[in-house]
Design a protein around this motif. Sequence first.
Motif, PDB file in Angstrom:
ATOM      1  N   LEU A  94      51.622  47.202  40.569  1.00  0.00           N
ATOM      2  CA  LEU A  94      51.632  46.224  39.699  1.00  0.00           C
ATOM      3  C   LEU A  94      51.044  46.378  38.228  1.00  0.00           C
ATOM      4  O   LEU A  94      50.024  46.909  38.106  1.00  0.00           O
ATOM      5  N   LEU A  95      51.730  45.737  37.508  1.00  0.00           N
ATOM      6  CA  LEU A  95      51.083  45.577  36.212  1.00  0.00           C
ATOM      7  C   LEU A  95      50.730  43.894  35.633  1.00  0.00           C
ATOM      8  O   LEU A  95      51.808  43.064  35.624  1.00  0.00           O
ATOM      9  N   TYR A 152      44.948  36.948  40.488  1.00  0.00           N
ATOM     10  CA  TYR A 152      46.281  37.246  40.835  1.00  0.00           C
ATOM     11  C   TYR A 152      46.527  38.657  41.449  1.00  0.00           C
ATOM     12  O   TYR A 152      47.354  38.829  42.599  1.00  0.00           O
ATOM     13  N   THR A 153      45.901  39.615  40.659  1.00  0.00           N
ATOM     14  CA  THR A 153      46.075  41.002  41.368  1.00  0.00           C
ATOM     15  C   THR A 153      45.428  40.858  42.823  1.00  0.00           C
ATOM     16  O   THR A 153      45.774  41.565  43.559  1.00  0.00           O
ATOM     17  N   LEU A 154      44.170  40.165  42.935  1.00  0.00           N
ATOM     18  CA  LEU A 154      43.612  40.320  44.204  1.00  0.00           C
ATOM     19  C   LEU A 154      44.335  39.649  45.040  1.00  0.00           C
ATOM     20  O   LEU A 154      44.662  40.095  46.402  1.00  0.00           O
ATOM     21  N   ALA A 193      55.872  43.662  36.928  1.00  0.00           N
ATOM     22  CA  ALA A 193      55.086  42.994  35.767  1.00  0.00           C
ATOM     23  C   ALA A 193      54.758  41.571  36.044  1.00  0.00           C
ATOM     24  O   ALA A 193      55.911  40.892  36.086  1.00  0.00           O
ATOM     25  N   TRP A 194      53.594  41.215  36.147  1.00  0.00           N
ATOM     26  CA  TRP A 194      53.168  39.863  36.235  1.00  0.00           C
ATOM     27  C   TRP A 194      52.744  39.274  34.935  1.00  0.00           C
ATOM     28  O   TRP A 194      51.787  39.598  34.377  1.00  0.00           O
ATOM     29  N   VAL A 195      53.399  38.148  34.526  1.00  0.00           N
ATOM     30  CA  VAL A 195      53.032  37.578  33.135  1.00  0.00           C
ATOM     31  C   VAL A 195      52.595  36.195  33.625  1.00  0.00           C
ATOM     32  O   VAL A 195      53.669  35.214  33.537  1.00  0.00           O
TER      33      VAL A 195
END
Length: 341
Positions: free
Chosen positions: A168-169, A178-180, A235-237
Amino acid sequence: MSGTVNTLEGFSHSYQSACIIGAAAELDLFTPLIRSPMTAAGLAAQRETDLRATVMLLDALAALGVLRKSGDAEAVYSVQDAYRELLDIDHPKTYIPMLRHRLTCVRQWADLARVLRSGKPAARAPGILGAAEDYRSFVLAMHSIGIAVAPDVVDSLEQAGCLRFRHLLDVGGASGTYTLEMLSRLPGAAATIFDLPPAIEEARRRFAGTAFEPRIRLAAGNFDTDELPTGCDFAWVSAIIHQFGREQARALYAKIRRALDPGGMIAVRDFVMQPDRTAPFDGAMFAINMLSATPCGMCYTYDEIKEDLEASGFTNIRHAVPADTMGAIVTAEHAGRCPAP
């Protein structure tokens, strides 16, 4: 008063409660009252505030139902049970950073008439804690709101069939909320969080010594000027594009496409406005927040987001998660080779 006058009155005085609770959050008047009920004199001495002003603010907070007031001559104040976790600055679920950030917004919104005349964002007046702490409150506010909504947002992403990645980026990922949430559902995956240095330091503190630390790379930078870390397939924006005008959004999408492996996916979470821009209601209000705070920011329709992703080379664009909140998600795919920057 007539119904319409009552409505206008409600619109016009809602700033009062925001300023009352925001001032108390900025000076952290709540945490001492959570540790032990106190008199106004005791709290004023501890927080170095004016006694008369402190009494009046505490009484207003009691009127709002946030505090409990006991006694008359030497009244004692405490935080109502329902608010204790949220108003404790040391609690993992604290909402204090968001209340402080909202007070920053109030200072900007108060100059909205000048913004309308000039077309430029309001001048930033730092709060009593200073500009650096205002920014830190913003970063932590994203965490405060994120921990409340991230499980549902990631659920919706999963239900749409989009939660699948090797690496994930998280673009502008702040402290990594959100990464967690995503890594907790994909035990074999890793992530890179990219954000400004102060935000990355918050993420570093958050993940230090946890089981997630070996799976997360922290990359400090500015996506306005720097290229993004490569080697990612998702990619999470999240809550980013409303800060930008169309050209800036396209430039960011192009950077993300260069960073993604071919076949990778981008997911853009934000308000997605109806074509007439009057709905969803919260999106129309948030657009004014961007008007007051940024040179070009706005809330976009699906067609605008789609056009900008297509112009940046993405394909298979879809409104994967419709929502009337900032939980709407648009996804797209990187289908081929990327041009050089």
